[in-house]
Design a protein around this motif. Structure first.
Motif, short mmCIF file in Angstrom:
data_model
loop_
_atom_site.label_atom_id
_atom_site.label_comp_id
_atom_site.label_asym_id
_atom_site.label_seq_id
_atom_site.Cartn_x
_atom_site.Cartn_y
_atom_site.Cartn_z
N ALA A 1 -4.14 -4.26 -3.59
CA ALA A 1 -5.28 -4.30 -2.67
C ALA A 1 -5.31 -5.59 -1.86
O ALA A 1 -6.25 -5.84 -1.11
N ASP B 1 0.83 -1.21 0.00
CA ASP B 1 0.00 0.00 0.00
C ASP B 1 0.86 1.25 0.00
O ASP B 1 0.60 2.19 -0.75
N TYR C 1 -9.56 1.41 -4.11
CA TYR C 1 -9.54 0.04 -3.55
C TYR C 1 -10.08 0.02 -2.12
O TYR C 1 -10.69 -0.96 -1.69
N ARG D 1 -5.48 3.94 -4.74
CA ARG D 1 -5.40 3.63 -3.30
C ARG D 1 -6.77 3.80 -2.65
O ARG D 1 -7.27 2.92 -1.98
N HIS E 1 -5.76 -5.54 1.97
CA HIS E 1 -7.07 -5.10 2.45
C HIS E 1 -7.94 -6.29 2.86
O HIS E 1 -8.87 -6.13 3.65
N GLY F 1 -11.13 0.13 -8.78
CA GLY F 1 -11.80 -0.10 -7.50
C GLY F 1 -13.27 -0.38 -7.70
O GLY F 1 -13.87 -1.20 -6.99
N SER G 1 -3.83 -4.42 -9.11
CA SER G 1 -4.86 -4.85 -8.16
C SER G 1 -4.26 -5.66 -7.02
O SER G 1 -4.87 -5.79 -5.96
#
Lengths: 555, 133
Positions: A356, A144, A159, A156, A359, A203, A353
């Motif tokens: 992400a 990140d 996502y 950022r 997350h 996103g 991607s």
């Protein structure tokens, strides 16, 4: 937001978010010069142009259009992303009264928003300690902060919205399936999906995949549709209205969606998908995609110590299968789908991607801990097991994840993951002298004039000077390995010794000085400050009128 | 919002503003104040009509970073960015107040029903028991 936070809990998360903001803002706390790769330049300069000219961008100015004029697939020379993200920067630059700091501060706020969102998701679904544990790990997530530093800024926050959209849908589904439908959540989801699209389409598509998978899992579990068609239709109308107010940018998304091998036209790759990738979580691409190899390493990006707990978290979610577990699994499955989208011809930037990943990996890791702690609380050894598990989490989170973010990660003598505080230090960003010169150009050189750069270290720096000066800058030596002739020169020439004096030997610098003395002596020196000279070129003089020094070593 | 809630949020806002001032001086203060004022406040006033206190605070920022700037962008074609910032702010606050007049919040100081349903999961042990969700 299901659980109202106690005062001490609120204090803890506020302090943690302030700490995260401090850590992520370390690259510009001392040195306020802008930094980042080409993407960062583009995002900064769009907002900056709107703020400095006090008008919105419909058609791109030349110095931005030169690179990005073709990026909107629907309407050339218009903004390639929806305007709100960059308008945020323009708003804050206008109010903050500074061209750099407000944009970077807002970018930090948006880039760490995923920490807060993950906290609230986990706090709502698994309690405060799961929430704060997730926030701690998320704050130190290298993938990140690396992407944040490089400049893929809108991705950022876009996502981060995936989790938020899932949570809102989860609230709605709970109410609907319990026969007390709260329409406001689905309507809010319509707004949030539009905002996600505004921020970055990737996103948005990730959110759609996640919501779709979650919906299917719920359909299987509940044996009924988990939402009302009527309410969903209202939400869809809200979404459609909101995205159609930016027809050029939404049009671009639609065109790219239906264009095979979109984004950079790598048709050859799109036509020969690598189905073998489906059997990997993510296979590092053979070609250079512009990110370091460490970016693809689970161990470097997450810490190998998290792997067992991640797997345990996934196993518990598979076993328990309550709605919240299905939501987590849907999130994970949707990530798998989007990072393999190139297999169906939607690439080639699927590696983006991957940024992400944390997350959902971090929440699942914490869920692994959460259920192990719960499980141990039923054992006779609970007095030892629970503190041991908490200690393992904190020790590894500090010794690996926090240490990596603050001090970097070395393998032998090689820094494989750079630390946040040292990002873009030294010669890695434009310097104050270049900024001042660029600012002078903005204020003194007519808007339609281009600048010839000599001595600017690399193309990226020339682009930063172009952004700050709002003029096209064309770099020659040392970037292009040769000096411009008089015929090459535009009406203004910037000769820059501010960086080259640190990287070149004296012979090379002497050659630069001789070149300048020979070629520019009959031109007007309009700016002379901090080792940067800007000339207004007398176009009547040609190379034939001058004696030009020859030195093959000066590159 | 009760007085204690005002105090609590006031302390948090002052802490954030002080922190940004210490780190980045007056520009930092103006930037963070603008974030709270433009991206948070108008949508908090609007969303408060449907959502409880905590939800309205949380969601409003994420609506604001898209919707506020969408308004500013379009209005600025007629007024310029600087005027559009304040025009948008005024319009949104006015809109929020109008909604409050015609749609009094029934969730004032309450947790919404859907979130009440989460409370049964607060106890760690309950996750081991069969549940309808």
């Amino acid at each position: 937001m299901g659980k109202k936070l106690q005062n001490y809990q609120l204090a803890v998360i506020v302090v943690w978010m302030l700490f995260t903001f401090w850590l992520w803002s370390t690259p510009y706390q001392e040195n306020r010069m802008p930094y980042g790769e080409f993407d960062a330049i583009s995002h900064w300069e769009v907002g900056d142009y709107m703020a400095t000219t006090n008008k919105p961008i419909l058609f791109l100015p030349d110095y931005i259009s030169l690179r990005y004029g073709g990026d909107n697939a629907f309407k050339a020379n218009t903004l390639w992303y929806h305007p709100p993200y960059h308008t945020n920067f323009a708003v804050l630059e206008s109010v903050g009264g500074d061209r750099i700091l407000p944009t970077y501060m807002m970018n930090t706020i948006l880039s760490i928003a995923f920490v807060l969102i993950l906290f609230f998701i986990m706090n709502d679904l698994f309690g405060f300690y799961a929430g704060i544990g997730t926030a701690i790990l998320a704050s130190f997530s290298p993938r990140d902060y690396m992407v944040y530093l490089w400049g893929q800024w809108p991705e950022r926050i876009s996502y981060a919205f995936v989790g938020l959209n899932l949570l809102i849908f989860y609230f709605y589904v709970n109410s609907y399936l319990e026969k007390r439908e709260e329409k406001k959540y689905l309507l809010l989801l319509g707004i949030f999906l539009a905002v996600t699209m505004y921020l970055h389409p990737m996103g948005f598509f990730h959110s759609i995949a996640a919501l779709g998978v979650f919906g299917i899992l719920l359909l299987i579990k509940e044996k009924k549709l988990p939402f009302s068609f009527k309410t969903a239709s209202f939400a869809a109308v809200i979404f459609l209205v909101l995205i159609t107010i930016f027809p050029y940018q939404t049009g671009s998304v639609v065109v790219q969606l239906f264009t095979k091998g979109s984004e950079s036209g790598t048709a050859a790759q799109a036509n020969s998908p690598d189905y073998g990738r489906l059997f990997y979580w993510f296979k590092e691409p053979d070609r250079n995609v512009g990110v370091p190899s460490s970016y693809f390493s689970f161990s470097y990006m997450n810490g190998l110590w998290t792997l067992p707990f991640l797997i345990i978290g996934i196993i518990f979610c598979l076993m328990l299968r309550k709605r919240k577990h299905l939501m987590m699994l849907a999130w994970l499955i949707s990530l798998y789908i989007v990072i393999h989208a190139d297999v169906i011809g939607k690439g080639p930037f699927v590696h983006r991607s991957l940024s992400a990943t944390a997350h959902i990996f971090i929440p699942l890791t914490v869920i692994g801990f959460y259920y192990l702690i719960m499980f141990s609380s039923k054992l006779k050894i609970k007095k030892f097991a629970m503190p041991t598990l908490v200690a393992i989490f904190l020790i590894f989170a500090i010794m690996f994840n926090a240490k990596t973010a603050v001090y970097g990660l070395k393998e032998g003598n090689t820094m494989v993951v750079s630390p946040l505080p040292l990002a873009y230090d030294g010669l890695a960003r434009m310097n104050q002298a270049q900024y001042n010169a660029a600012d002078w150009i903005l204020k003194n050189v007519p808007p339609n004039e281009n600048i010839t750069d000599v001595g600017v270290l690399d193309l990226k720096r020339a682009r930063w000077i172009a952004g700050v000066s709002q003029h096209i800058n064309i770099p020659y030596a040392p970037e292009t390995q040769f000096f411009p002739t008089r015929a090459n020169m535009t009406n203004y020439v910037l000769v820059d010794y501010s960086d080259i004096k640190y990287v070149a030997n004296q012979d090379t610098i002497n050659y630069f000085l001789q070149w300048e003395a020979a070629l520019m002596s009959k031109d007007q020196l309009a700016y002379n400050k901090d080792d940067i000279h800007i000339y207004k070129v007398n176009k009547a003089i040609t190379d034939a009128d001058l004696i030009i020094p020859q030195n093959e070593t000066a590159k | 919002m009760k007085l204690s809630e005002y105090k609590k949020h006031g302390v948090i806002i002052l802490t954030i503003l002080a922190f940004s001032t210490i780190l980045f001086g007056i520009t930092g203060l103006k930037t963070i104040a603008a974030v709270l004022l433009f991206f948070e406040l108008p949508f908090y006033i609007i969303l408060r009509n449907w959502f409880n206190e905590d939800e309205a605070i949380f969601y409003s920022f994420f609506v604001g970073i898209g919707a506020y700037s969408a308004f500013v962008y379009h209005i600025s074609f007629f007024t310029g960015i600087k005027t559009a910032i304040w025009t948008t702010f005024g319009l949104l606050v006015f809109f929020g107040i109008i909604i409050k007049r015609i749609h009094p919040n029934k969730n004032q100081g309450q947790t919404s029903q859907s979130q009440d349903s989460l409370k049964h999961e607060e106890n760690l042990g309950q996750d081991q028991q069969p549940s309808d969700n």
